[in-house]
Enzyme design. Structure first.
Site, PDB file in Angstrom:
ATOM      1  N   ARG A 108     -19.184   3.468  12.736  1.00 58.21           N
ATOM      2  CA  ARG A 108     -20.284   3.389  11.970  1.00 58.21           C
ATOM      3  C   ARG A 108     -20.183   2.499  10.788  1.00 58.21           C
ATOM      4  O   ARG A 108     -19.332   2.870  10.326  1.00 58.21           O
ATOM      5  CB  ARG A 108     -21.270   4.513  11.797  1.00 58.21           C
ATOM      6  CG  ARG A 108     -22.486   4.403  11.197  1.00 58.21           C
ATOM      7  CD  ARG A 108     -23.567   3.692  12.089  1.00 58.21           C
ATOM      8  NE  ARG A 108     -24.756   4.281  11.766  1.00 58.21           N
ATOM      9  CZ  ARG A 108     -26.055   3.337  11.912  1.00 58.21           C
ATOM     10  NH1 ARG A 108     -25.998   2.288  12.471  1.00 58.21           N
ATOM     11  NH2 ARG A 108     -27.138   3.629  11.567  1.00 58.21           N
ATOM     12  N   THR A 387     -29.378  -3.021  20.076  1.00 56.90           N
ATOM     13  CA  THR A 387     -28.327  -2.406  20.183  1.00 56.90           C
ATOM     14  C   THR A 387     -27.841  -2.754  21.697  1.00 56.90           C
ATOM     15  O   THR A 387     -28.558  -3.265  22.423  1.00 56.90           O
ATOM     16  CB  THR A 387     -28.550  -0.774  20.035  1.00 56.90           C
ATOM     17  OG1 THR A 387     -28.867  -0.732  18.770  1.00 56.90           O
ATOM     18  CG2 THR A 387     -27.227  -0.037  20.293  1.00 56.90           C
ATOM     19  N   ASP A 429     -31.150   1.760   8.091  1.00 56.14           N
ATOM     20  CA  ASP A 429     -31.412   3.411   8.649  1.00 56.14           C
ATOM     21  C   ASP A 429     -31.159   4.371   7.891  1.00 56.14           C
ATOM     22  O   ASP A 429     -31.356   5.519   8.355  1.00 56.14           O
ATOM     23  CB  ASP A 429     -30.132   3.530   9.819  1.00 56.14           C
ATOM     24  CG  ASP A 429     -30.493   2.494  11.088  1.00 56.14           C
ATOM     25  OD1 ASP A 429     -31.815   2.513  11.433  1.00 56.14           O
ATOM     26  OD2 ASP A 429     -29.513   2.746  11.957  1.00 56.14           O
ATOM     27  N   SER A 458     -27.895   7.379  12.700  1.00 54.28           N
ATOM     28  CA  SER A 458     -28.054   6.717  14.007  1.00 54.28           C
ATOM     29  C   SER A 458     -28.723   7.509  14.973  1.00 54.28           C
ATOM     30  O   SER A 458     -28.608   8.656  15.013  1.00 54.28           O
ATOM     31  CB  SER A 458     -26.855   5.918  14.320  1.00 54.28           C
ATOM     32  OG  SER A 458     -26.964   5.238  15.472  1.00 54.28           O
ATOM     33  N   SER A 459     -29.189   6.525  16.174  1.00 54.08           N
ATOM     34  CA  SER A 459     -29.839   7.380  17.136  1.00 54.08           C
ATOM     35  C   SER A 459     -28.907   6.960  18.271  1.00 54.08           C
ATOM     36  O   SER A 459     -29.240   7.572  19.380  1.00 54.08           O
ATOM     37  CB  SER A 459     -31.243   6.940  17.398  1.00 54.08           C
ATOM     38  OG  SER A 459     -31.901   7.291  16.474  1.00 54.08           O
ATOM     39  N   GLY A 479     -32.097   0.735  21.808  1.00 53.91           N
ATOM     40  CA  GLY A 479     -33.640   0.952  21.860  1.00 53.91           C
ATOM     41  C   GLY A 479     -33.885   1.777  20.554  1.00 53.91           C
ATOM     42  O   GLY A 479     -34.916   2.324  20.470  1.00 53.91           O
TER      43      GLY A 479
END
Length: 576
Positions: A108, A387, A429, A458-459, A479
């Site tokens: 990340r 993404t 984010d 993050s997702s 998404g």
């Protein structure tokens, strides 16, 4: 068992042509409404066909899943510029069949060392979306190159040098892009952001500022040179020297605070995956600073108390229970999740069965709770949107589930002049201030505040499902805030409802992230179901399609079935 039956049914269907020469009846697929690709030795599923072929070629030449993943990661930086990247970051799960372990690599992006807590606030103390999305302040220190090199160095097969695996991307960049339908779809949407920066406009827009059309050629000479430097020098060729200098100059010229030391000190990190159990299947996913794995498991734990199979796929009862469970998880996300190197996260509590049972008692069987009435839970004990995702399984049963991103499509729209590298706007984010929504409407608190060297929450949810210790499902999706629920539904649709991978990829999706207070659905959910949900108090809205999952299933006897998401053009599942 349902998954195995579905896989065997598909395999039988695809073997049917062998007898069809002597049988004039139409070839039918039994109960399957969509048919995946079937292979025995290896499978690669990505959002872009050329990159899928690059990965498959590595597998055919004796590489393992990690080798293929590294080659795919670099190839997508060329062929899928809106999401594949050198200038962003992500997460990789690696499962090694021998010795039966799964590793999580966190690459990340990090905030520059000069980042303060109030970096995205205006003079009145309010969140300034321009600062966090479009200025140089939005750009995090990229992690992709370091993450891919770490994966190759520690877990590659040893049959390929790093240069070998970057070489296909170099060749693709030297050839340049011929604009296909998918690229022609995305460029007009990104044109305003790209037009802000002459370095980006020169590459991705026509001289008159209009977006290229299908059939146009995009030259990528600078990107080819950067990739050649990485192939020759490894990650240091990106994080130090002339390339790094150009990255820093571009960010600072756009108002950012990135410095050469930020790049030189960046490190990808190995972390322990988050692990749960769902109806006898082991769920392995990404730990913080991804919120995805924790909340996929938290929601599955809640749903395990309901008989979803008996209720039926996308029934009103099942969608109601799923939506209410999702609200609880997203409330916890806002309260508890952040960078684990800087905040204490009650991860064990969030993913425990006992905590899920307590949360389940807050779900009313026939009534939706308004978002304002749903707060975070009290998990026990702390432990000492654009993404892309790809999934790979090799002949030995090793697997990679990788999700990486620039955040928005084409990131910040900024290309570092002379490098061809599109830079992320991932620092949006962070929670600019407690309660301020990010671009995806997600709320956050102090646990996800900006700060020096922090990694924003993050997702992204790369996930591997195991059965009896062996890979069963490899999945993930882009998404934004919908990644968690997309991955959740792939798992539920395959385990509870017996769908094969292609059917699960195509099934209509639903999503509830607490705020905005709505149950978002795709087209395909019946009007009767919508009326029942509305009668329960849900505000149901039909919005654009969610996610672009890429999924592989592996049967106990090693047969692979794979499918890419029908919601996107240009995707490809390939195997041999």
């Amino acid at each position: 068992m349902a998954l195995r039956r579905a896989g065997l049914a598909v395999l039988a269907c695809l073997l049917a042509p062998a007898v069809a020469l002597a049988d004039p009846r139409p070839i039918v697929s039994g109960y399957a409404t969509a048919v995946p690709v079937v292979a025995k030795h290896g499978m690669v599923v990505t959002q872009e066909a050329e990159a899928s072929r690059v990965g498959l070629d590595v597998l055919r030449r004796g590489g393992n899943a990690v080798d293929a993943a590294v080659a795919v990661g670099f190839a997508l930086a060329v062929t899928l510029p809106r999401a594949g990247n050198l200038g962003g970051g992500g997460f990789m799960l690696i499962h090694r069949a021998d010795p039966g372990t799964t590793i999580a690599i966190d690459y990340r992006e990090t905030a520059p060392a000069a980042t303060g807590k109030d970096v995205f606030l205006d003079a009145n103390g309010e969140a300034d979306p321009f600062k966090s999305r479009w200025s140089g302040l939005a750009v995090g220190v990229p992690g992709t190159v370091a993450g891919l090199e770490l994966a190759w160095r520690k877990y590659g097969s040893g049959r390929f040098t790093f240069a070998d695996l970057v070489a296909p991307a170099v060749a693709l960049a030297r050839r340049g892009l011929t604009v296909d339908d998918d690229l022609a779809d995305s460029l007009p949407q990104a044109a305003p952001a790209l037009a802000r920066h002459p370095s980006a406009a020169r590459i991705y827009l026509r001289p008159d500022g209009s977006p290229p059309q299908a059939g146009d050629h995009i030259a990528l000479d600078d990107l080819a040179a950067t990739l050649a430097t990485i192939a020759r020098e490894g990650a240091p060729g990106f994080y130090t020297g002339p390339v790094a200098r150009r990255l820093v100059d571009a960010v600072q010229a756009a108002g950012g605070r990135m410095a050469m030391d930020d790049l030189a000190h960046y490190r990808a990190i190995e972390r322990e995956p988050v692990v749960g159990d769902y109806r006898g299947h082991t769920i392995v996913s990404m730990p913080p600073p991804s919120s995805g794995g924790a909340h996929v498991i938290e929601i599955l734990n809640i749903l395990e108390g309901y008989d979803l199979a008996a209720q039926g796929l996308n029934s009103a009862a099942a969608l109601h229970e799923m939506a209410e469970a999702e609200k609880l998880a997203y409330a916890d996300r806002a309260a508890w999740l952040g960078d684990p190197d800087f905040v204490r996260i009650p991860l064990k509590g969030l993913t425990s069965k006992a905590y899920a049972a307590a949360l389940r008692t807050r779900i009313l069987p026939d009534r939706a709770r308004p978002a304002a009435d749903v707060g975070p839970g009290d998990p026990p004990a702390y432990e000492s949107d654009q993404t892309t995702h790809f999934s790979i399984v090799d002949a030995e049963g090793d697997a990679v589930s990788n999700t990486y991103t620039l955040n928005f499509s084409y990131g910040s729209g900024l290309v570092a002049d002379g490098t061809g590298v599109l830079l992320n706007n991932e620092l949006d984010d962070f929670a600019a201030r407690p309660g301020a929504p990010n671009a995806y409407g997600l709320l956050g608190g102090d646990a996800n505040a900006p700060g020096p060297n922090r990694r924003p929450l993050s997702s992204m949810s790369p996930t591997i499902v195991l059965r009896n210790g062996e890979v069963e499902i490899v999945t993930g999706s882009p998404g934004g805030s919908r990644i968690i629920t997309t991955v959740l539904q792939i798992v539920v649709d395959m385990i509870d409802h017996g769908l094969n991978v292609a059917e699960a990829e195509g099934a209509p999706r639903a999503h509830d992230q607490l705020y905005p207070d709505e149950l978002r659905i795709e087209r395909g959910v019946s009007a009767d179901t919508v009326r029942l949900l509305e009668a329960m108090g849900h505000t149901v809205v039909v919005r654009e399609a969610m996610g672009s999952a890429n999924t592989i299933a592996r049967s106990p006897d090693g047969v692979l079935t794979g499918a890419s998401d029908p919601r996107q053009r240009g995707t490809l599942a390939v195997g041999y």
